[in-house]
Design a protein around this motif. Structure first.
Motif, short mmCIF file in Angstrom:
data_model
loop_
_atom_site.label_atom_id
_atom_site.label_comp_id
_atom_site.label_asym_id
_atom_site.label_seq_id
_atom_site.Cartn_x
_atom_site.Cartn_y
_atom_site.Cartn_z
N ALA A 33 2.60 -0.25 -8.11
CA ALA A 33 1.61 -0.81 -9.03
C ALA A 33 1.76 -2.32 -8.94
O ALA A 33 2.66 -2.90 -9.54
N ASP A 35 -1.11 -4.61 -8.99
CA ASP A 35 -2.21 -5.40 -9.54
C ASP A 35 -2.39 -5.02 -11.00
O ASP A 35 -1.81 -4.03 -11.47
N ALA A 36 -3.14 -5.81 -11.74
CA ALA A 36 -3.25 -5.63 -13.19
C ALA A 36 -3.75 -4.24 -13.56
O ALA A 36 -3.22 -3.62 -14.50
N GLN A 37 -4.73 -3.72 -12.86
CA GLN A 37 -5.29 -2.40 -13.18
C GLN A 37 -4.26 -1.30 -12.95
O GLN A 37 -4.08 -0.43 -13.80
N GLU A 38 -3.55 -1.34 -11.82
CA GLU A 38 -2.54 -0.32 -11.54
C GLU A 38 -1.38 -0.41 -12.54
O GLU A 38 -0.86 0.61 -12.98
N ARG A 39 -0.97 -1.64 -12.88
CA ARG A 39 0.12 -1.79 -13.84
C ARG A 39 -0.29 -1.30 -15.22
O ARG A 39 0.52 -0.72 -15.95
N ALA A 40 -1.53 -1.51 -15.62
CA ALA A 40 -2.00 -1.05 -16.92
C ALA A 40 -2.04 0.48 -16.99
O ALA A 40 -1.72 1.07 -18.02
N ARG A 41 -2.39 1.15 -15.91
CA ARG A 41 -2.49 2.60 -15.88
C ARG A 41 -1.11 3.26 -15.73
O ARG A 41 -0.80 4.24 -16.38
#
Length: 145
Positions: A33, A35-41
């Motif tokens: 993870a 990038d921001a989207q992957e880290r948020a999910r």
């Protein structure tokens, strides 16, 4: 860059981390993870994860980091790691669905999430090192050339 004894260098793959310490070594298949989207999910909404699997969250640079367990259905151990791949903090058995912030520190470069209880089971501790290409050539246990 100094020379690294052959025993300390590890072969590396983007989908695998190796944790090394006084206990020996253990490898985990990981999703990245970074990038921001992957880290948020993250690992939200998963009902299970294979025993020797996990997720490696990687930041662009060291920063303060805190995690929570919103929509995360399985207990997790979180290993907070500095830019050299050294484990600086371990939070064991994070409670599924808990919204309490789990603080990792001010200089977090990566976080390895694994199944809850594995840190204790394997004897992982602060000061252990993680080998992965994300930590680069100056890592405490760099990838073999």
């Amino acid at each position: 860059m100094g020379l690294v004894p052959a025993a300390q260098a590890q072969s590396c793959a983007l989908d695998r981390v190796v944790v090394s310490g006084g206990f020996g070594t253990v490898g985990f298949a990981v999703e990245i993870a970074d990038d921001a989207q992957e880290r948020a999910r993250g690992l939200m909404n998963r009902e299970q994860m294979p025993r020797l699997s996990g997720m490696l969250f990687v930041y662009e640079s060291p920063r303060p980091a805190a995690f929570w367990m919103k929509n995360t259905l399985i207990p997790l151990d979180m290993l907070f790691v500095d830019q050299r791949g050294v484990v600086t903090r371990i939070h064991e058995n994070a409670v599924p669905l808990d919204l309490t912030a789990i603080e990792g520190g001010d200089q977090v470069f990566a976080v390895l999430e694994i199944n809850g209880g594995l840190s204790e089971s394997f004897g992982l501790s602060v000061g252990d090192t993680i080998t992965h290409p994300a930590f680069g050539p100056d890592a405490a246990t760099p990838c073999a050339p």
